[in-house]
Design a protein around this motif. Sequence first.
Motif, PDB file in Angstrom:
ATOM      1  N   GLY A 354      32.577  32.950  25.531  1.00 38.57           N
ATOM      2  CA  GLY A 354      32.876  31.639  25.592  1.00 38.57           C
ATOM      3  C   GLY A 354      32.510  30.538  27.108  1.00 38.57           C
ATOM      4  O   GLY A 354      32.321  31.340  27.886  1.00 38.57           O
ATOM      5  N   GLY A 355      33.096  29.298  27.318  1.00 35.04           N
ATOM      6  CA  GLY A 355      32.892  28.876  28.290  1.00 35.04           C
ATOM      7  C   GLY A 355      34.107  29.278  29.359  1.00 35.04           C
ATOM      8  O   GLY A 355      34.168  30.094  28.970  1.00 35.04           O
ATOM      9  N   PHE A 356      34.383  28.147  30.482  1.00 33.42           N
ATOM     10  CA  PHE A 356      35.253  28.588  31.654  1.00 33.42           C
ATOM     11  C   PHE A 356      36.401  29.400  30.761  1.00 33.42           C
ATOM     12  O   PHE A 356      37.137  28.603  30.053  1.00 33.42           O
ATOM     13  CB  PHE A 356      35.411  27.308  32.102  1.00 33.42           C
ATOM     14  N   GLY A 357      37.603  30.296  32.576  1.00 30.52           N
ATOM     15  CA  GLY A 357      38.716  30.754  31.037  1.00 30.52           C
ATOM     16  C   GLY A 357      38.220  31.397  30.578  1.00 30.52           C
ATOM     17  O   GLY A 357      39.260  32.857  30.378  1.00 30.52           O
ATOM     18  N   GLY A 358      37.461  32.268  29.272  1.00 34.60           N
ATOM     19  CA  GLY A 358      37.545  32.864  28.324  1.00 34.60           C
ATOM     20  C   GLY A 358      37.355  33.958  28.839  1.00 34.60           C
ATOM     21  O   GLY A 358      36.649  33.867  30.167  1.00 34.60           O
ATOM     22  N   TYR A 359      38.255  35.023  28.088  1.00 32.75           N
ATOM     23  CA  TYR A 359      38.659  36.416  28.815  1.00 32.75           C
ATOM     24  C   TYR A 359      38.786  37.496  28.139  1.00 32.75           C
ATOM     25  O   TYR A 359      38.800  37.393  26.711  1.00 32.75           O
ATOM     26  CB  TYR A 359      39.764  36.552  30.061  1.00 32.75           C
ATOM     27  N   ILE A 360      38.328  38.839  28.387  1.00 34.67           N
ATOM     28  CA  ILE A 360      38.794  40.367  28.075  1.00 34.67           C
ATOM     29  C   ILE A 360      39.437  40.792  28.882  1.00 34.67           C
ATOM     30  O   ILE A 360      38.739  40.871  29.477  1.00 34.67           O
ATOM     31  CB  ILE A 360      37.244  40.321  27.243  1.00 34.67           C
ATOM     32  N   VAL A 361      40.537  41.740  28.517  1.00 31.40           N
ATOM     33  CA  VAL A 361      40.894  42.664  29.229  1.00 31.40           C
ATOM     34  C   VAL A 361      41.185  44.309  28.378  1.00 31.40           C
ATOM     35  O   VAL A 361      41.073  44.020  27.279  1.00 31.40           O
ATOM     36  CB  VAL A 361      42.879  41.890  28.891  1.00 31.40           C
ATOM     37  N   VAL A 362      40.624  44.764  29.140  1.00 29.20           N
ATOM     38  CA  VAL A 362      40.390  46.443  28.228  1.00 29.20           C
ATOM     39  C   VAL A 362      41.101  47.566  29.098  1.00 29.20           C
ATOM     40  O   VAL A 362      41.537  46.988  30.538  1.00 29.20           O
ATOM     41  CB  VAL A 362      38.425  47.460  28.325  1.00 29.20           C
ATOM     42  N   GLY A 363      41.425  48.728  29.060  1.00 30.82           N
ATOM     43  CA  GLY A 363      42.518  49.754  29.458  1.00 30.82           C
ATOM     44  C   GLY A 363      41.618  50.992  29.170  1.00 30.82           C
ATOM     45  O   GLY A 363      40.704  51.188  28.696  1.00 30.82           O
ATOM     46  N   PHE A 364      41.918  52.597  29.846  1.00 31.41           N
ATOM     47  CA  PHE A 364      41.094  53.282  30.272  1.00 31.41           C
ATOM     48  C   PHE A 364      42.492  53.978  29.654  1.00 31.41           C
ATOM     49  O   PHE A 364      43.190  54.267  29.394  1.00 31.41           O
ATOM     50  CB  PHE A 364      40.754  53.373  31.188  1.00 31.41           C
ATOM     51  N   ASP A 365      41.970  55.648  29.427  1.00 32.05           N
ATOM     52  CA  ASP A 365      42.501  56.267  28.892  1.00 32.05           C
ATOM     53  C   ASP A 365      43.078  57.462  29.838  1.00 32.05           C
ATOM     54  O   ASP A 365      43.998  58.737  29.854  1.00 32.05           O
ATOM     55  CB  ASP A 365      42.385  57.900  27.794  1.00 32.05           C
ATOM     56  N   HIS A 366      42.984  56.931  31.002  1.00 28.91           N
ATOM     57  CA  HIS A 366      44.039  57.348  32.420  1.00 28.91           C
ATOM     58  C   HIS A 366      43.696  56.612  33.390  1.00 28.91           C
ATOM     59  O   HIS A 366      43.128  54.911  32.911  1.00 28.91           O
ATOM     60  CB  HIS A 366      42.988  58.699  32.805  1.00 28.91           C
ATOM     61  N   SER A 367      43.887  56.497  34.574  1.00 30.27           N
ATOM     62  CA  SER A 367      44.054  55.109  35.745  1.00 30.27           C
ATOM     63  C   SER A 367      42.271  55.849  36.507  1.00 30.27           C
ATOM     64  O   SER A 367      41.972  56.895  36.508  1.00 30.27           O
ATOM     65  CB  SER A 367      45.490  55.746  36.958  1.00 30.27           C
ATOM     66  N   ILE A 368      42.046  54.815  36.915  1.00 30.61           N
ATOM     67  CA  ILE A 368      41.127  54.465  37.998  1.00 30.61           C
ATOM     68  C   ILE A 368      41.407  54.623  39.031  1.00 30.61           C
ATOM     69  O   ILE A 368      41.810  53.653  39.562  1.00 30.61           O
ATOM     70  CB  ILE A 368      40.077  53.245  37.783  1.00 30.61           C
ATOM     71  N   ASP A 369      41.239  55.785  40.022  1.00 27.55           N
ATOM     72  CA  ASP A 369      41.649  56.041  41.064  1.00 27.55           C
ATOM     73  C   ASP A 369      40.516  54.986  42.162  1.00 27.55           C
ATOM     74  O   ASP A 369      39.700  55.078  41.649  1.00 27.55           O
ATOM     75  CB  ASP A 369      41.663  57.285  41.950  1.00 27.55           C
ATOM     76  N   ALA A 370      41.466  54.807  43.309  1.00 22.31           N
ATOM     77  CA  ALA A 370      40.660  53.967  44.230  1.00 22.31           C
ATOM     78  C   ALA A 370      39.561  54.383  45.768  1.00 22.31           C
ATOM     79  O   ALA A 370      40.573  55.765  45.929  1.00 22.31           O
ATOM     80  CB  ALA A 370      41.183  53.240  45.125  1.00 22.31           C
ATOM     81  N   VAL A 371      38.677  55.086  45.409  1.00 22.57           N
ATOM     82  CA  VAL A 371      37.442  56.049  46.020  1.00 22.57           C
ATOM     83  C   VAL A 371      36.654  55.308  46.920  1.00 22.57           C
ATOM     84  O   VAL A 371      36.835  54.276  47.031  1.00 22.57           O
ATOM     85  CB  VAL A 371      37.163  56.854  45.280  1.00 22.57           C
ATOM     86  N   GLU A 372      36.040  56.554  47.451  1.00 18.12           N
ATOM     87  CA  GLU A 372      35.298  55.595  49.034  1.00 18.12           C
ATOM     88  C   GLU A 372      34.261  55.243  47.973  1.00 18.12           C
ATOM     89  O   GLU A 372      33.704  55.719  47.241  1.00 18.12           O
ATOM     90  CB  GLU A 372      34.804  56.878  49.696  1.00 18.12           C
ATOM     91  N   GLY A 373      33.778  53.507  48.424  1.00 17.41           N
ATOM     92  CA  GLY A 373      32.727  53.184  47.621  1.00 17.41           C
ATOM     93  C   GLY A 373      33.561  52.537  46.133  1.00 17.41           C
ATOM     94  O   GLY A 373      33.988  51.828  46.045  1.00 17.41           O
ATOM     95  N   PHE A 374      32.239  52.117  45.208  1.00 17.86           N
ATOM     96  CA  PHE A 374      32.295  51.228  44.383  1.00 17.86           C
ATOM     97  C   PHE A 374      33.397  52.584  42.736  1.00 17.86           C
ATOM     98  O   PHE A 374      33.275  53.856  43.176  1.00 17.86           O
ATOM     99  CB  PHE A 374      31.228  51.534  43.466  1.00 17.86           C
ATOM    100  N   ASP A 375      34.281  51.657  42.560  1.00 19.77           N
ATOM    101  CA  ASP A 375      34.876  52.921  41.481  1.00 19.77           C
ATOM    102  C   ASP A 375      34.801  52.727  40.044  1.00 19.77           C
ATOM    103  O   ASP A 375      35.085  53.279  39.683  1.00 19.77           O
ATOM    104  CB  ASP A 375      36.820  51.609  41.463  1.00 19.77           C
ATOM    105  N   PHE A 376      34.226  51.807  39.275  1.00 18.67           N
ATOM    106  CA  PHE A 376      34.353  50.738  37.780  1.00 18.67           C
ATOM    107  C   PHE A 376      33.307  50.175  37.863  1.00 18.67           C
ATOM    108  O   PHE A 376      32.870  49.331  39.163  1.00 18.67           O
ATOM    109  CB  PHE A 376      35.603  50.888  37.708  1.00 18.67           C
ATOM    110  N   ALA A 377      32.396  49.840  36.791  1.00 13.07           N
ATOM    111  CA  ALA A 377      31.503  49.101  36.796  1.00 13.07           C
ATOM    112  C   ALA A 377      31.953  48.390  35.204  1.00 13.07           C
ATOM    113  O   ALA A 377      32.621  48.543  34.174  1.00 13.07           O
ATOM    114  CB  ALA A 377      30.368  50.442  36.178  1.00 13.07           C
ATOM    115  N   ILE A 378      30.640  47.723  35.256  1.00 11.25           N
ATOM    116  CA  ILE A 378      31.189  45.996  34.219  1.00 11.25           C
ATOM    117  C   ILE A 378      29.128  45.532  33.642  1.00 11.25           C
ATOM    118  O   ILE A 378      28.290  45.896  34.739  1.00 11.25           O
ATOM    119  CB  ILE A 378      31.855  45.207  34.347  1.00 11.25           C
ATOM    120  N   THR A 379      29.337  46.526  32.545  1.00 10.05           N
ATOM    121  CA  THR A 379      27.661  45.927  31.862  1.00 10.05           C
ATOM    122  C   THR A 379      27.910  44.421  31.587  1.00 10.05           C
ATOM    123  O   THR A 379      28.379  44.304  30.572  1.00 10.05           O
ATOM    124  CB  THR A 379      27.984  46.979  30.958  1.00 10.05           C
ATOM    125  N   GLY A 380      27.180  43.340  32.013  1.00 11.02           N
ATOM    126  CA  GLY A 380      26.739  42.491  30.875  1.00 11.02           C
ATOM    127  C   GLY A 380      25.374  42.518  30.111  1.00 11.02           C
ATOM    128  O   GLY A 380      24.580  43.253  30.226  1.00 11.02           O
TER     129      GLY A 380
END
Length: 574
Positions: A354-380
């Motif tokens: 929707g318009g400004f401020g609308g949001y979605i929250v997702v979780g994973f079956d594990h913790s995503i570690d901070a590694v060198e470079g990119f860590d996670f991705a979002i498809t739009g």
Amino acid sequence: MKRFLVCLIVALISSSCNIDDEIRTTLPPSILLDSPTGVYTVKLGEEIVIAPDYESAEEATYRWMSGSTLLGSEPSLVFVGETVGKIYITISVTTPYGTDSEEIRVDVVEREIATISISAPERMTLSVGSSYLFRATVKSVSLPTRITWSLNGEPQAVEEPSAYLFISEFVGTYTITATSKTDDGEHSDSVVVEVVAPEDMPFVWEFESDILHGVVGRSIIIKPIRASHTNEVTYYWLSTNQPNDFGRESSFVYTPRTKGRHTIKATASMIKGNETEVISVMFTIDAYEEGTFRRPKSVTSSADWAKVYDYTPAPGQFINELKTGGFDSTQTTATAAIAYAEGRLSSGSWVSLGGFGGYIVVGFDHSIDAVEGFDFAITGNSFKESNEPGVVWVMQDENGDGEPNDTWYELRGSETGAATTIQDYAVTYYRPSGAAMPVAWSDNRGGAGQIDYLPQYHTQDYYYPLWITDECYTLRGTLLAARNYDSSGNGTMWIQPPYDWGYADNRSERDSSPTHAQTNLFDIANAMDGECQPIALTHIDFVKIQCAVNAKSGWLGELSTEVCGVFDYSLKQQ
């Protein structure tokens, strides 16, 4: 001989006249409708007279039938539109020489009432000497519409029909009414305003929660969601664990230096006449060591999101939409809305925020570690000339309860720190008074507008989420300056250019995935706290995507971030 011929001719002529009379009187009747299409339109509650012409209808009987119901037996029919819809009627005319019939259709349509909504809570309290600009939104109809305002029943003069400036000069209760009128009728909406003396204004200092979680050495910002804005309030914060940590502002930044439970006492006081009103809040903060509840990957871990925890969109043209939006009118609870979002993402379809401020929250079956470079991705679903950026937030499960009830950290993007970027921007959306109406909004910077209703594309009754039962709701986040523009100069071609980097649903050359279409890549190292300072996170457990623009592109409607999927990029690459 001549006399005989004359008599014969007269006899023949007389015989011919009798034949013509017999032919004319034995023709069957015929119906000539007074509508070339056989379709008539009447508004609900009104009547229409259907009066065909008839030929050869001497000694005729008439029957107007709708199914098995006899509506009339006269040459014309007075029809009253009692129910909206299409009514099929058969008219039959019968004489001794035959019958003719025609089927007609009567379309009963709604009266064009221009429903009106005032963009404000139903009840308000203002201080003497203050003012408030009330705005109204009106359902679009084909008939000319007139808007009037009244104060306690007395007509008020306004400069702009859709707005009324109320100045609270005297203590009392006031009813402000906006009325829209068309030739088909009128509709009104009202707001009750209680005007009180300044010392009688409600003293407010409210927080979302007094139970917080944190990580040792990491700052926590405790900020009210509602507060009385006056210089006459005195604030005091004190930590019982760290006595040297105290504050005298409405908000407080606290950094636990040891693990365990921390207690903070906060007070706000204001002198009212001869008395002092005090609000006290006791906060508890449970502080944990970094990584206490980290969930390592396993051989069974999935790269993709595992669960949708929250889906709270702003109003928009795809919210509640039954076709491309994928809703089915059963999403009347938060649980049903989450199930809808999970179903859409599981099938690879997009979910609109929707318009400004609308949001979605997702979780994973594990913790995503901070590694060198990119860590996670979002498809739009962005493409070169259509970008609807979403700010991305991350959270650790700091208290280990498996729920996203800890601290959100915004990921830095290219617009962070820009003069045109607004942190802590808030928009309140107001439920429309009726169906097929725009949704009005106001923000915390004095702005106002509406999410347009677009009947040519999306005809669901409401763009306001069905599962939100409040008359209004507020969404807070980071606002980016809109970049959309009309490239045609006549409103037919709108362009929504990309932002440089750091946002979902944004065709960026810097962080677009080379292997996954319409996907942006994100680095946990870009996390920052509420004061836009960098913060080091070893891992994350939850991701929130939030629409970051408040704009619309003409006939295309509001800009709205869409999300098709979220995944652990490093795990996906393995």
